[in-house]
Design an enzyme around this catalytic site. Structure first.
Site, short mmCIF file in Angstrom:
data_model
loop_
_atom_site.label_atom_id
_atom_site.label_comp_id
_atom_site.label_asym_id
_atom_site.label_seq_id
_atom_site.Cartn_x
_atom_site.Cartn_y
_atom_site.Cartn_z
CB SER A 19 83.01 19.87 34.79
OG SER A 19 81.36 19.94 35.23
CB ILE A 20 84.48 19.53 29.44
CG1 ILE A 20 83.79 17.64 29.32
CG2 ILE A 20 85.28 20.04 28.68
CD1 ILE A 20 83.05 17.91 27.66
CD GLN A 40 73.06 26.42 35.27
OE1 GLN A 40 73.82 26.30 35.04
NE2 GLN A 40 72.29 26.65 35.39
CG ASP A 64 71.28 32.83 34.11
OD1 ASP A 64 71.62 31.83 32.83
OD2 ASP A 64 70.11 32.32 34.77
CE1 TYR A 156 74.43 16.37 21.85
CE2 TYR A 156 74.59 17.02 19.99
CZ TYR A 156 74.88 17.17 21.22
OH TYR A 156 75.74 18.20 21.57
CE LYS A 163 77.27 21.58 21.95
NZ LYS A 163 78.31 22.54 23.36
CB ILE A 192 83.04 12.78 28.78
CG1 ILE A 192 84.38 12.69 26.88
CG2 ILE A 192 83.79 13.02 29.77
CD1 ILE A 192 84.91 13.90 27.45
N1 NAD Z 1 79.74 15.78 27.68
C1 NAD Z 1 80.38 15.53 26.67
O1 NAD Z 1 79.57 14.36 26.19
C2 NAD Z 1 79.97 16.13 25.53
C3 NAD Z 1 80.37 16.05 24.46
C4 NAD Z 1 80.71 17.34 23.40
C5 NAD Z 1 80.60 18.36 23.44
N2 NAD Z 1 79.95 18.81 25.01
C6 NAD Z 1 79.99 20.10 25.40
O2 NAD Z 1 80.40 20.39 26.42
C7 NAD Z 1 80.07 21.42 27.38
C8 NAD Z 1 80.69 21.13 29.06
O3 NAD Z 1 79.40 20.72 29.03
P1 NAD Z 1 79.82 18.74 30.48
O4 NAD Z 1 79.90 17.79 29.24
O5 NAD Z 1 81.00 18.84 30.68
O6 NAD Z 1 78.77 19.03 31.12
P2 NAD Z 1 78.37 19.68 32.13
O7 NAD Z 1 77.13 19.35 32.66
O8 NAD Z 1 80.18 19.59 33.47
O9 NAD Z 1 79.03 21.33 32.26
C9 NAD Z 1 77.90 21.82 31.91
C10 NAD Z 1 78.25 23.72 32.16
O10 NAD Z 1 77.03 24.44 31.87
C11 NAD Z 1 76.79 25.31 32.96
N3 NAD Z 1 75.22 25.70 32.39
C12 NAD Z 1 73.75 24.96 31.98
N4 NAD Z 1 73.35 26.50 31.72
C13 NAD Z 1 73.86 27.53 32.33
C14 NAD Z 1 73.13 28.70 32.48
N5 NAD Z 1 71.69 28.99 32.05
N6 NAD Z 1 74.01 29.78 33.35
C15 NAD Z 1 75.34 29.36 33.00
N7 NAD Z 1 76.11 27.86 33.57
C16 NAD Z 1 74.95 26.85 32.99
C17 NAD Z 1 76.16 23.78 34.06
O11 NAD Z 1 76.58 25.01 35.11
C18 NAD Z 1 77.29 23.05 33.55
O12 NAD Z 1 79.39 23.90 34.37
C19 NAD Z 1 78.62 22.22 26.52
O13 NAD Z 1 78.67 22.82 25.64
C20 NAD Z 1 78.84 20.36 25.52
O14 NAD Z 1 77.96 20.26 25.28
C21 NAD Z 1 79.68 17.75 26.21
#
Ligand code: NAD
Length: 261
Positions: A19-20, A40, A64, A156, A163, A192
């Site tokens: 996760s980021i 979550q 949540d 997307y 976004k 990522i």
């Molecule tokens: N991975 C990429 O390529 C990328 C690029 C740019 C932006 N992002 C953004 O980074 C953020 C984190 O995503 P990630 O890539 O680390 O993936 P990830 O799956 O590791 O994290 C996503 C998180 O969102 C949480 N989530 C989803 N629905 C939820 C809810 N109802 N209540 C609480 N939490 C909830 C999940 O539990 C998870 O921890 C997101 O906003 C994603 O759009 C990701």
């Protein structure tokens, strides 16, 4: 002594070590911040507890993001441990998988649109609202966005719109809270491989294209995003608010790569 020594940070959005939000927690810990985490649902609880102990924290709360009462409860609970919060990370995004598989004109639904915007955009506003009493005078709120907000990418779809909404929210919140010294920014990360990103059908192609076409000819890491979040959370960025900061190895600015000619 790190650039976040003395800062208290709550991080929403760890689901795994990919996760980021995990990369951000790691960087915050290295830079001296105290950390609290949310999860979550029960499926993710023990993973997030493990991450917390890795970062020397025992503050772990359920949340949540579709529930206002869950979000409010996080800050009520946090207030019994901390008298202030300096940094909030919103690293949450979600759209049903059928929304991210095909042309938008075919697969977007009213329900999917609502869910994507509720979880990925509105929840940031609700978190900002619920944190008000606990926010320190120089607090920094940071969310995660993606370039699909302003340019189209296959599949997307509704997440691009969510976004765009999130980024507009960053500017409005920055305007609302700037007078109190509170800053609000977004990091726009390059693609990522995480759990959420794997829900986008064309992720593998996006990663490959990004590596080939970005000026730095690479994909970015969660550590690089984490270090940018540390800068934005620290007083070193005290003049920055309402911004979308790209951590994408330069991809956004490159129409045709020199490497393609
Ligand atoms: N991975 C990429 O390529 C990328 C690029 C740019 C932006 N992002 C953004 O980074 C953020 C984190 O995503 P990630 O890539 O680390 O993936 P990830 O799956 O590791 O994290 C996503 C998180 O969102 C949480 N989530 C989803 N629905 C939820 C809810 N109802 N209540 C609480 N939490 C909830 C999940 O539990 C998870 O921890 C997101 O906003 C994603 O759009 C990701």
């Amino acid at each position: 002594m790190g650039i976040l020594t003395g800062k208290k940070a709550i991080i929403f959005g760890i689901a795994s070590k990919r996760s980021i939000a995990y990369g951000i927690a790691k960087s915050f810990h290295e830079q001296g911040a105290e950390i609290a985490l949310t999860y979550q649902n029960d499926k993710l609880k023990s993973r997030v507890e493990d991450a917390a102990s890795e970062f020397e924290s025992n503050l772990v709360f359920p949340c949540d993001a579709s529930s206002d009462s869950d979000i409010k409860q996080v800050f009520t609970d946090l207030a019994s441990h901390w008298n202030k919060v300096d940094i909030i990370i919103h690293s949450i995004g979600f759209a049903p998988s059928n929304e991210l598989d095909g042309p938008m004109i075919d697969c977007t639904t009213r329900e999917g649109f609502k869910i994507a915007h509720d979880i990925s955009s509105y929840s940031f506003i609700e978190i900002a609202k619920a944190s008000q009493k606990l926010l320190s005078s120089k607090a920094s709120l940071i969310t995660l966005t993606y370039h699909g907000s302003s340019q189209t990418l296959p599949n997307y779809n509704v997440m691009g719109m969510a976004k765009a909404s999130l980024e507009a929210g960053v500017r409005y919140l920055a305007s609302n809270l700037g007078g109190k010294g509170v800053r609000v920014n977004a990091i726009s990360a390059g693609p990522i491989k995480t759990l959420a990103a794997s829900g986008v059908k064309s992720l593998r192609t996006m990663l490959k294209q990004h590596e080939q076409r970005s000026p730095m000819q690479k994909n970015v890491t969660i550590e690089e995003v984490g270090n940018t979040a540390s800068f934005l959370g620290s007083d070193l960025s005290s003049g920055i608010t309402g911004e979308i900061i790209y951590v994408d190895a330069g991809f956004r600015n490159c129409a045709i790569s020199e490497h393609d000619i």
